[in-house]
Each structure stands twice: as C-alpha cells, then as structure tokens.
Scaffold this motif. Structure first.
Motif, PDB file in Angstrom:
ATOM      1  N   GLN A 569      36.324  79.152 -43.521  1.00  0.00           N
ATOM      2  CA  GLN A 569      37.752  79.497 -43.842  1.00  0.00           C
ATOM      3  C   GLN A 569      38.899  78.470 -43.947  1.00  0.00           C
ATOM      4  O   GLN A 569      39.893  78.116 -44.814  1.00  0.00           O
ATOM      5  N   PHE A 570      37.850  76.954 -43.714  1.00  0.00           N
ATOM      6  CA  PHE A 570      39.308  76.140 -44.247  1.00  0.00           C
ATOM      7  C   PHE A 570      39.483  75.569 -45.400  1.00  0.00           C
ATOM      8  O   PHE A 570      40.145  75.606 -46.589  1.00  0.00           O
ATOM      9  N   ILE A 571      37.989  76.170 -45.834  1.00  0.00           N
ATOM     10  CA  ILE A 571      37.747  75.632 -47.211  1.00  0.00           C
ATOM     11  C   ILE A 571      38.724  76.547 -48.252  1.00  0.00           C
ATOM     12  O   ILE A 571      38.865  76.495 -49.425  1.00  0.00           O
ATOM     13  N   ILE A 572      38.427  78.119 -47.398  1.00  0.00           N
ATOM     14  CA  ILE A 572      39.251  78.925 -48.670  1.00  0.00           C
ATOM     15  C   ILE A 572      41.056  79.085 -48.631  1.00  0.00           C
ATOM     16  O   ILE A 572      41.351  78.949 -49.041  1.00  0.00           O
ATOM     17  N   MET A 573      40.957  78.490 -46.908  1.00  0.00           N
ATOM     18  CA  MET A 573      42.486  78.605 -47.068  1.00  0.00           C
ATOM     19  C   MET A 573      43.614  76.939 -48.011  1.00  0.00           C
ATOM     20  O   MET A 573      44.455  77.169 -48.759  1.00  0.00           O
ATOM     21  N   LYS A 574      42.394  76.106 -47.900  1.00  0.00           N
ATOM     22  CA  LYS A 574      42.565  74.922 -48.371  1.00  0.00           C
ATOM     23  C   LYS A 574      42.423  75.103 -50.224  1.00  0.00           C
ATOM     24  O   LYS A 574      44.055  74.845 -51.151  1.00  0.00           O
ATOM     25  N   SER A 575      41.779  76.556 -51.033  1.00  0.00           N
ATOM     26  CA  SER A 575      42.058  76.586 -52.227  1.00  0.00           C
ATOM     27  C   SER A 575      43.408  77.313 -52.753  1.00  0.00           C
ATOM     28  O   SER A 575      43.400  77.388 -53.602  1.00  0.00           O
ATOM     29  N   HIS A 576      43.959  77.895 -51.716  1.00  0.00           N
ATOM     30  CA  HIS A 576      44.919  78.233 -51.616  1.00  0.00           C
ATOM     31  C   HIS A 576      46.161  77.879 -51.023  1.00  0.00           C
ATOM     32  O   HIS A 576      47.416  78.651 -51.556  1.00  0.00           O
ATOM     33  N   GLY A 577      46.200  76.337 -51.414  1.00  0.00           N
ATOM     34  CA  GLY A 577      47.167  75.825 -51.770  1.00  0.00           C
ATOM     35  C   GLY A 577      47.895  75.104 -49.421  1.00  0.00           C
ATOM     36  O   GLY A 577      48.943  75.290 -49.293  1.00  0.00           O
ATOM     37  N   HIS A 578      46.962  76.286 -49.058  1.00  0.00           N
ATOM     38  CA  HIS A 578      47.128  75.993 -47.809  1.00  0.00           C
ATOM     39  C   HIS A 578      45.973  75.147 -46.759  1.00  0.00           C
ATOM     40  O   HIS A 578      45.939  75.245 -45.696  1.00  0.00           O
ATOM     41  N   THR A 579      46.291  73.506 -46.606  1.00  0.00           N
ATOM     42  CA  THR A 579      45.733  72.803 -46.231  1.00  0.00           C
ATOM     43  C   THR A 579      46.342  73.426 -44.577  1.00  0.00           C
ATOM     44  O   THR A 579      47.248  72.462 -44.118  1.00  0.00           O
ATOM     45  N   PRO A 580      45.308  73.613 -43.960  1.00  0.00           N
ATOM     46  CA  PRO A 580      45.366  73.625 -42.235  1.00  0.00           C
ATOM     47  C   PRO A 580      45.857  72.410 -41.928  1.00  0.00           C
ATOM     48  O   PRO A 580      45.283  71.648 -41.543  1.00  0.00           O
ATOM     49  N   ASP A 581      46.788  72.387 -41.066  1.00  0.00           N
ATOM     50  CA  ASP A 581      46.744  71.540 -40.076  1.00  0.00           C
ATOM     51  C   ASP A 581      46.325  71.327 -38.811  1.00  0.00           C
ATOM     52  O   ASP A 581      47.169  71.405 -37.777  1.00  0.00           O
ATOM     53  N   ILE A 582      45.185  71.203 -38.231  1.00  0.00           N
ATOM     54  CA  ILE A 582      44.261  71.097 -37.482  1.00  0.00           C
ATOM     55  C   ILE A 582      45.265  70.792 -36.694  1.00  0.00           C
ATOM     56  O   ILE A 582      45.248  70.794 -35.355  1.00  0.00           O
ATOM     57  N   PHE A 583      45.704  69.327 -36.101  1.00  0.00           N
ATOM     58  CA  PHE A 583      46.097  68.290 -35.176  1.00  0.00           C
ATOM     59  C   PHE A 583      47.091  68.766 -34.846  1.00  0.00           C
ATOM     60  O   PHE A 583      48.219  68.915 -34.060  1.00  0.00           O
ATOM     61  N   GLY A 584      47.797  69.004 -36.146  1.00  0.00           N
ATOM     62  CA  GLY A 584      49.631  69.151 -35.692  1.00  0.00           C
ATOM     63  C   GLY A 584      49.465  70.958 -34.731  1.00  0.00           C
ATOM     64  O   GLY A 584      50.583  70.953 -34.165  1.00  0.00           O
ATOM     65  N   ASN A 585      48.409  71.581 -35.091  1.00  0.00           N
ATOM     66  CA  ASN A 585      48.595  72.481 -34.387  1.00  0.00           C
ATOM     67  C   ASN A 585      47.762  72.978 -32.710  1.00  0.00           C
ATOM     68  O   ASN A 585      48.430  73.128 -32.232  1.00  0.00           O
ATOM     69  N   ILE A 586      47.321  71.730 -32.693  1.00  0.00           N
ATOM     70  CA  ILE A 586      46.238  71.656 -31.441  1.00  0.00           C
ATOM     71  C   ILE A 586      47.557  70.823 -30.730  1.00  0.00           C
ATOM     72  O   ILE A 586      48.018  70.462 -29.677  1.00  0.00           O
ATOM     73  N   LYS A 587      48.529  69.925 -31.494  1.00  0.00           N
ATOM     74  CA  LYS A 587      49.821  69.410 -30.437  1.00  0.00           C
ATOM     75  C   LYS A 587      50.701  69.806 -30.557  1.00  0.00           C
ATOM     76  O   LYS A 587      51.389  69.993 -28.934  1.00  0.00           O
ATOM     77  N   ALA A 588      50.867  71.180 -30.879  1.00  0.00           N
ATOM     78  CA  ALA A 588      51.669  72.170 -31.119  1.00  0.00           C
ATOM     79  C   ALA A 588      51.371  72.846 -30.118  1.00  0.00           C
ATOM     80  O   ALA A 588      52.813  73.798 -29.164  1.00  0.00           O
ATOM     81  N   GLY A 589      50.606  73.424 -29.885  1.00  0.00           N
ATOM     82  CA  GLY A 589      50.275  74.156 -28.762  1.00  0.00           C
ATOM     83  C   GLY A 589      50.375  73.810 -27.052  1.00  0.00           C
ATOM     84  O   GLY A 589      50.521  74.230 -25.953  1.00  0.00           O
TER      85      GLY A 589
END
Length: 608
Positions: A569-589
């Motif tokens: 999922q990480f690779i596919i999302m990044k290939s579509h121009g949406h690099t997941p902000d994992i640490f940001g999402n963790i912090k937001a949680g």
C-alpha cells in the motif's frame, strides 16, 4: 460518512465477525445414550465377532485371561508393542516417533491398549461360520493361537500364527508390517474335513468408551471415519451412540455395502486405526455401538468363501495403525492403491483451499527446514498470487483519495439532499473509473486464506510440536510467552493456555500483530467521522487479544501478511503522488480535537 469510509467499516466489521465466529467454539456435549433405547442382545464386554451373538465372558475374567496369554513383540522404526496370542489381537502399540508433549523426557504416544486397561482400543481378525460350522469351529476373539517359529514382528520378519480346530480345519495367519504404520494380514484356512465348508473373514477395530483424550473441538473430526465407493463419511462418537438399532447386529449400527474400494476405522486429530480390506472387491463396512458394553466398533466383512475338501483359501487385508502423516498417507494412496486415503486428514469443507495450501507448505518446509520460515514463505507466495487483484484494489483506494476534494465539493452543493448526493457521486465514480467497493477486496480475499491456513495448522500432524525460533517451540500451540512474567524476566510461570489470565496477559506475537495492524491503519489519516474513528482505533487491539490464543503459526502468518500489505500500500500510494504521512497520522491520533460549543441564544423573545 462517504462511501469509502462505509466500505472500510463494512470490510473490517465483516472480517471481525467472521473471525469471531471461528474463535468462539462450542465443544460438543458428552454422548448421552437414550435409556429407553432397545438394549443389545449380547452382554459382551469386548468386541463381538459377527454376527454379534457369541458367548460373552465377564470383563474381569477376560482381562485376566488376556494378561496371562503369551505375547509377541512388534519392533519397527516407528512402532513398538506386542500382539496377544489370545485372539491374535493387535492391542499394544505405541509410536516411537511422537511424544505426548514437547518435553524430551515425556512418554511416547500410545495408540492401542488391551482389554483390562482404561479405554481399551485394539484390532482383531477372525472368521464367521456358515452352513454346518459353528463359532467353536472357527477362530475368534478368544482363540488361543500358537506361533510358528520364534520371530519378532519387524519389517524384515513377518510372523505366522496357527490354530487347529481339531475337526479338520487348520487356520493360519501371517502378519507383516512395513517401516511405517501398515500391517498386512493374510488369513488362510485349509480344509481337511472331507466336505465343503463355508465361512467369511472379518476384521474389527474396537474402542471401549469415549477416549479420555477427546478434544471435542468442532474444527477437527474425532470418531468413526469411513470411505465406501468414493464416498467419505464421518461419524462422531455422539452420533454413533444415536445410530438406529439393527436387530441382526444386536447393536446400534450403520451398515454399508462397498462394491469396489473403501476403508473404515477410528480417527483423532493426529492418529488413526483403519481396516482396509482387499481393494477392488466387494465388502461390508459396519459402524456400531453396543450401549450395554459401551463399546464403539468398526468392522469389515468380506464375502463368504467356499473351501472344497483338500483345498486352501487365502484372503488378504490391511490395518493402518499410526500417525496421519501427509506424505505417508499420500504414498499409501498412490502406491498402495487405497483410494482417498489422504482424506483421513480432516481437510474440512474448504478442502479445495486447504489441500493445496498444505501441499505448498509441506514443499516449502522440505526446502527450508523450518516450519515457521515455511509459513512466512507461503505468505509471500499467497500474496504474490492475489497481487494483481489486490493491486487494482489499492489503486482504486488511492484514486478515491484523489477524489476527496471533489467529494467534499459535492457534499456542499447537495446539502441535505441525500438522493442528489448519491446520484452525483455515482456519476463522478463512473467518469473517474473508480470502484468504491474495491477497498473491501484486500480484506475479503484474505479471509478464506486465513481460515484455510487456520485449518491446516490445527489439524495437520506436521505442525504439531514444530519449532520456529527461541521460545516458539510449537507452532500448533499459542505463543507461550506472556506479559504476566515480562516474557520470562520475572521468576514465575506464565498463565496456563486456555485460561482467562492467558487471554489477558498475551505474548510477544500477539503484541506484534496488534502493532502491525495499527501501523497499517496509519497509512491513512484518522477518519473525521467519530464513530468510524473509534472503530478503527479499537480494531487492532481487539484482534490482538482475539488472536492471542490462536496457534502461533497462524499469528506468524497474519503478522507477515500485515507487513507485506503495509509495504504494498505504501509503494502504490506513493506511486500515485500520495506519500503517506505515517508519523503525522500517528501524532494526530494522539491529539485531541477541540470541542466546538454551539452558540445558544439566551435572550427571550421581545426583549432587547
């Protein structure tokens, strides 16, 4: 809540409910015999020779007589035991390759035990008389045989038993065994009476009472198993005790006529004892229960034979008594001509999944040499197999992310008009070629794979006591480590498996499972919908405790699956121009959203 969120909740809830259904098992109740059921004609306390009307003796006398009867040793690479010359019964057998527990000092597994011991379990052979012959003229359960020679039964040295009825009939029985678990029984009768005689050979496997090691878990069959002319049938002990009364059998029984092939016997999760008459010829298979003696019994009866004066008649049959090893059963099926013998393993309803999955797992284990690593390798192969479909799903999910601004604009334009919103959303999906339901597929695909692997790990002998690394010394059992003693640091034992404490104080693998699921969620921002956010927040930890008591091999699979899915999922999302902000999402949680208080007009009407 948009369609993507609805689909994610639907898929997650579906996965949760299905796994929960498998987790909460209902062990069958102990068999209860109807006190109003007709009693059997006999009062026998041991297996009855067909047609179940032989003279019975008391259990005490029979046990004492059997204890005094001479015995012959069985010594093979995998089996140890003895044969009693009283009845020529195979009633003392243990499997030297398998121990009761993972402790190296534990006893080897006992399969068969003689009358007089708790839960006696044995096999015997004999002849049923016909015509002018009576039961006293043919060998049966209480016939005292004599050995010809002094051999021990080994794969290289068969033994020969002989009995002369004193009336012109001489019976011989040649027993041989291979280096695995298959006995061959050759029965011969020589007619020296001067007149034709008629009689029929039979084989019996009997169990006294319900086994004390009965697991009673619905996921694996324990009881009678039989195959006749291509049809496999399983009868649990509880069901066998409710069979209809068959007068001729003097017992509760089921009688099946086989025309070409088949076998019948008793099976547990890992072990089996089965009668296998000569294949390609007709025989009668009988499953019965004698309530008065509390004996479960399986029989094979071959057709009557007529033996002319001076002639000799010989019949052959086989007895499997041992471990349900996949490769061993497959070899007996392929080279031994025993049709469907591999189905002695309870593959379940989804056998079309479980059989190939185990075959690949067995192949990988042969190459790698470690069952845990083989499970990990199998996970990679399964993910590669379904990747084309999963890829489309992940791409569709990524495109749904791209549509979020347009979706929000549609919501603003539609306002409270739900029908208009749905219509415009469907038009948007069609224009952008996005399938809103595609996000469910990755989870839905892995559900049957998960169940099939669960079945494989639970019922196949090859996973029993299979080590991985470190403390993981049995992949068929739950993780033995526990938070309770800080994973072995503190000087007290972990809770016993199956207890409430064990469900709470889980081990290392379940914790890794929960963390891997939680990280997989953090590929996406926390949902704005409060209900959805709460469900997603709890889901990894609920699954962590649910799967904590599952076989560690299954948890290894699930962790590996999560890691692979996360990477894909990480690779596919990044290939579509949406690099997941994992640490940001963790912090937001972990950040609480400020509550917005609604403005309230406290002024009364008419006042300024």
């Amino acid at each position: 809540m948009d369609d993507q969120n609805k689909n994610l909740i639907l898929a997650t809830a579906l996965s949760f409910l299905v796994i929960l259904a498998w987790f909460v098992f209902f062990p069958p109740a102990e068999p209860v015999v109807d006190p109003n059921a007709p009693a059997a004609v006999t009062t026998a306390t041991e297996a009855i020779t067909p047609p179940a009307d032989s003279v019975a003796t008391s259990e005490t006398a029979a046990a004492a007589e059997k204890a005094q009867a001479p015995r012959l040793a069985i010594d093979t690479p995998r089996l140890k035991g003895t044969i009693s010359l009283l009845g020529g019964r195979i009633d003392d057998l243990a499997m030297s390759s398998y121990q009761e527990t993972i402790d190296p000092a534990s006893k080897i597994v006992t399969l068969l035990s003689p009358v007089g011991q708790p839960h006696a379990y044995y096999a015997l052979y004999g002849w049923t008389p016909a015509g002018n012959l009576g039961f006293e003229d043919v060998p049966g359960a209480n016939t005292l045989w004599s050995q010809v020679g002094t051999n021990t039964l080994t794969p290289e040295t068969p033994i020969t038993l002989q009995w002369d009825n004193g009336k012109g009939l001489v019976f011989k029985r040649i027993l041989s065994v291979d280096d695995r678990y298959m006995f061959n029984v050759e029965q011969t009768v020589e007619n020296q009476t001067g007149a034709e005689v008629r009689l029929a050979p039979y084989g019996i496997v009997a169990r006294h009472g319900i086994p004390d090691d009965l697991e009673g878990f619905y996921l694996s069959h324990e009881g009678i198993v039989q195959r006749t002319d291509g049809t496999l049938e399983e009868i649990k002990y509880k069901a066998a005790a409710k069979l209809p009364l068959v007068e001729r059998e003097a017992a509760l029984a089921e009688v099946n006529q086989a025309t070409t092939d088949g076998w019948i016997g008793f099976t547990s999760k890992y072990w089996m004892t089965a009668l296998i008459p000569e294949q390609g010829k007709p025989f009668t298979a009988v499953a019965k229960y004698v309530p008065s003696a509390d004996i479960f019994q399986t029989e094979t009866r071959q057709p009557l034979v007529s033996v002319a004066p001076g002639a000799t008649s010989t019949t052959n049959s086989r007895l499997f008594a041992g471990a349900k090893e996949w490769e061993t059963l497959r070899n007996y099926e392929k080279t031994g001509g025993i049709a469907g013998f591999i189905d002695a393993i309870d593959w379940g309803w989804f056998f079309f999944f479980t059989k190939p999955i185990f075959a690949v797992l067995h192949w990988l284990h042969a190459i790698i040499g470690n069952m845990g690593l083989a499970i990990i390798a199998l996970t990679f192969l399964l993910k590669a197999l379904v990747f084309p479909l999963a890829y489309k799903s992940y791409v569709s999910m990524a495109r749904m992310k791209e549509l979020q601004p347009e979706m929000e604009a549609l919501k603003e334009r539609a306002g409270e008009d739900k029908q208009k919103l749905q219509k415009e959303m469907m038009t948007l999906y069609k224009e952008k070629k996005v399938n809103p339901a595609a996000g469910c597929l990755p989870i839905l695909i892995q559900i049957p794979i998960f169940f099939s692997l669960y079945k494989v790990i639970f019922v196949t002998l090859e996973l029993r006591h299979a080590p991985f690394f470190g403390w993981l010394n049995d992949l068929s059992a739950p993780d033995s480590s526990s938070i309770f003693n800080l994973f072995g640091v503190l000087p007290w034992a972990a809770p016993e498996p199956g207890t409430m404490m064990a469900l709470i104080f889980i081990g290392v693998l379940p914790l890794l499972l929960g963390i891997s699921m939680w990280l997989q969620q953090k590929l996406n921002p926390t949902p704005t919908d409060a209900t959805q956010a709460m469900i997603f927040a709890w889901m990894p930890w609920v699954f962590m405790f649910m799967l904590g008591s599952f076989a560690s091999g299954l948890v290894v699979y699930w962790i590996t699956n999560n890691v692979i899915t996360f990477t894909q999922q990480f690779i596919i999302m990044k290939s579509h121009g949406h690099t997941p902000d994992i640490f940001g999402n963790i912090k937001a949680g972990f950040t609480r959203k400020p509550k917005v208080a609604a403005a309230v007009d406290t002024k009364k009407p008419g006042k300024k």
